[in-house]
Design an enzyme around this catalytic site. Structure first.
Site, PDB file in Angstrom:
ATOM      1  N   ASP A  13      63.313  20.546  42.935  1.00  0.00           N
ATOM      2  CA  ASP A  13      64.486  21.147  42.294  1.00  0.00           C
ATOM      3  C   ASP A  13      64.333  22.669  42.369  1.00  0.00           C
ATOM      4  OD1 ASP A  13      66.117  20.502  39.082  1.00  0.00           O
ATOM      5  OD2 ASP A  13      66.424  22.091  40.534  1.00  0.00           O
ATOM      6  N   ASP A 114      70.807  21.441  45.232  1.00  0.00           N
ATOM      7  CA  ASP A 114      69.465  22.032  45.115  1.00  0.00           C
ATOM      8  C   ASP A 114      68.390  21.037  44.698  1.00  0.00           C
ATOM      9  OD1 ASP A 114      70.020  21.762  42.388  1.00  0.00           O
ATOM     10  OD2 ASP A 114      68.956  23.608  41.888  1.00  0.00           O
ATOM     11  N   GLU A 115      68.630  19.760  44.937  1.00  0.00           N
ATOM     12  CA  GLU A 115      67.650  18.742  44.550  1.00  0.00           C
ATOM     13  C   GLU A 115      67.475  17.697  45.646  1.00  0.00           C
ATOM     14  OE1 GLU A 115      68.133  16.538  40.703  1.00  0.00           O
ATOM     15  OE2 GLU A 115      69.654  18.098  40.477  1.00  0.00           O
TER      16      GLU A 115
HETATM   17  P1  TTP Z   1      70.733  22.940  38.113  1.00  0.00           P
HETATM   18  O1  TTP Z   1      69.595  22.501  38.975  1.00  0.00           O
HETATM   19  O2  TTP Z   1      71.146  22.073  36.987  1.00  0.00           O
HETATM   20  O3  TTP Z   1      70.412  24.370  37.470  1.00  0.00           O
HETATM   21  P2  TTP Z   1      69.712  25.646  38.077  1.00  0.00           P
HETATM   22  O4  TTP Z   1      69.183  25.407  39.448  1.00  0.00           O
HETATM   23  O5  TTP Z   1      70.647  26.810  37.941  1.00  0.00           O
HETATM   24  O6  TTP Z   1      68.520  25.897  37.059  1.00  0.00           O
HETATM   25  P3  TTP Z   1      67.141  25.081  36.839  1.00  0.00           P
HETATM   26  O7  TTP Z   1      67.097  23.966  37.830  1.00  0.00           O
HETATM   27  O8  TTP Z   1      66.076  26.117  37.088  1.00  0.00           O
HETATM   28  O9  TTP Z   1      67.191  24.646  35.435  1.00  0.00           O
HETATM   29  O10 TTP Z   1      72.016  23.195  38.993  1.00  0.00           O
HETATM   30  C1  TTP Z   1      71.961  23.664  40.334  1.00  0.00           C
HETATM   31  C2  TTP Z   1      73.108  24.620  40.615  1.00  0.00           C
HETATM   32  O11 TTP Z   1      74.345  23.958  40.333  1.00  0.00           O
HETATM   33  C3  TTP Z   1      73.095  25.848  39.727  1.00  0.00           C
HETATM   34  O12 TTP Z   1      72.296  26.904  40.244  1.00  0.00           O
HETATM   35  C4  TTP Z   1      74.543  26.190  39.619  1.00  0.00           C
HETATM   36  C5  TTP Z   1      75.273  24.877  39.756  1.00  0.00           C
HETATM   37  N1  TTP Z   1      75.758  24.418  38.422  1.00  0.00           N
HETATM   38  C6  TTP Z   1      77.074  24.726  38.049  1.00  0.00           C
HETATM   39  O13 TTP Z   1      77.814  25.333  38.841  1.00  0.00           O
HETATM   40  N2  TTP Z   1      77.511  24.323  36.806  1.00  0.00           N
HETATM   41  C7  TTP Z   1      76.707  23.673  35.915  1.00  0.00           C
HETATM   42  O14 TTP Z   1      77.153  23.342  34.798  1.00  0.00           O
HETATM   43  C8  TTP Z   1      75.350  23.369  36.304  1.00  0.00           C
HETATM   44  C9  TTP Z   1      74.421  22.651  35.359  1.00  0.00           C
HETATM   45  C10 TTP Z   1      74.934  23.763  37.562  1.00  0.00           C
HETATM   46 CA    CA Z   2      67.860  23.601  39.972  1.00  0.00          CA
END
Ligand code: TTP
Ligand code: CA
Length: 369
Positions: A13, A114-115
């Site tokens: 992730d 991103d996962e």
């Molecule tokens: P996440 O993996 O949930 O969040 P993140 O990568 O920003 O942070 P971390 O993993 O370090 O906790 O989401 C991946 C991407 O998806 C994030 O960078 C932006 C997008 N996203 C949105 O646009 N809206 C949202 O509500 C969420 C949760 C994520």
């Molecule tokens: Ca993430």
């Protein structure tokens, strides 16, 4: 007969993904709160926060909150930086990362921008002792090639890997060997169990279940009565860390390459050699993946860090390298004509709109005609 080796599954992730990409593109943002916004366009500040870097999160900014609220929270902070979401660009960055990750996996499944899950059982001979080194290599490779950090969880299945990647962030690594699964889960609050949302958590709390360990002591009949057969049985298995769902390859939807020019320029002749070499890479990959494409896009990142995309969509699919190169040239020429003064810093080429190869060449022939 010997059983198959125990599975080793990784979940990767990327940390604060969109905001981290913005930091990478603009190093002056390091150490400042960065908020990526989805502007709805109604008024100047209407819309929601997509994500924020950890500095902004510490101050209280969260995904999904109104931009106006985030601005209020960061009002006193002169360094705070708000930027509009540039999804298409993050997708090309995602592509490059997924390509790296795929190379480390026996089986690969991208689950979001991103996962991803990687089944690495064969790669490390089912040996959890090798998992830490292997996962660290992956983290370092993504960091050195893409200058982005990610967090990794390792477990005997997707459920545990996914929960483990969330434990230490950013740039974290958590390895849960099969013998440690129950002690890993037991102390966690039930809300941390994958697929347990606030409503389920509340219902479980009402029957006195607060931790996953306590959940694992509830009889399956009781869970089925309260939550239905499917979800009840899921809770029963998940609370024991049991999950047999395989890592499944998903169809890719686009192929892209991006690179930095030796020097910033607005001269198309100086841009084309790099564009053509990216086109070669994209084309080679499309052949390997057996994908015919319908759309060709260019990406231009300017010296002021603005990002622009232009796309040409064909009437029929093709696998022609010449068409990629000609379209990219056309798109760059017209883009540079309409954009003023700013030089190009990085360029990208992308193909999308896939149809699997049929083995017939008639479509390609008709595209030429
Ligand atoms: P996440 O993996 O949930 O969040 P993140 O990568 O920003 O942070 P971390 O993993 O370090 O906790 O989401 C991946 C991407 O998806 C994030 O960078 C932006 C997008 N996203 C949105 O646009 N809206 C949202 O509500 C969420 C949760 C994520
Ligand atoms: Ca993430």
């Amino acid at each position: 007969m010997e059983g198959a080796p125990k599975r080793v599954v990784l979940h990767v992730d990327i940390d604060y993904f969109y905001a981290q990409v913005e930091e990478r593109e603009n190093p002056s943002l390091k150490d400042k709160p960065v908020v990526v916004c989805v502007y709805s366009g109604r008024t100047e500040d209407s819309g929601a926060v997509s994500t924020a870097n950890y500095i902004a999160r510490k101050l209280g900014v969260k995904s999904g909150m109104p931009i106006t609220l985030a601005k209020k929270i960061l009002k006193e902070n002169k360094d705070a930086y708000f930027v509009g979401m540039r999804k298409e660009y993050y997708e090309t960055v995602s592509d490059a990362i997924m390509e790296i990750l795929r190379g480390f996996a026996d089986m690969f499944q991208q689950v979001s921008i991103d996962e991803a899950f990687l089944d690495v059982t064969q790669k490390i001979q089912g040996d959890f002792e090798k998992a830490t080194d292997y996962a660290n290599r992956i983290k370092q490779e993504v960091r050195s090639k893409e200058r982005l950090t990610c967090s990794v969880g390792v477990g005997p299945n997707k459920l545990i890997a996914k929960m483990a990647s969330d434990i230490k962030k950013p740039y974290g690594l958590t390895v849960v060997a099969p013998e440690n699964v129950q002690s890993f889960l037991n102390p966690m609050s039930v809300g941390k169990l994958f697929l347990v949302g606030p409503k389920t958590e509340e219902k479980l709390n009402e029957i006195g279940v607060k931790t996953i360990g306590e959940l694992s002591e509830v009889k399956v009949e009781r869970l089925v009565d309260d939550f239905g057969e499917r979800f009840g049985e899921y809770l029963y298995r998940a609370s024991r860390g049991i999950d047999n769902v395989p890592v499944l390859e998903k169809e890719i939807t686009q192929i892209s390459r991006i690179a930095t020019l030796k020097k910033n320029t607005r001269n198309v002749e100086e841009i084309l050699p790099l564009v053509n070499s990216l086109a070669d890479d994209v084309h080679r990959k499309s052949l390997v993946e057996r994908k015919d494409f319908k759309s060709i896009s260019i990406i231009a990142i300017m010296e002021d860090l603005s990002i622009h995309t232009r796309t040409k969509t064909l009437k029929v699919t093709t696998d022609s390298l010449e068409i990629i190169k000609n379209s990219a040239r056309e798109l760059f020429e017209s883009f540079l004509n309409e954009s003023q003064n700013v030089s190009v810093r990085r360029v990208g080429v992308k193909v999308s709109g896939f149809e699997a190869k049929t083995g017939q060449t008639s479509l390609i022939d008709s595209a030429k005609g």
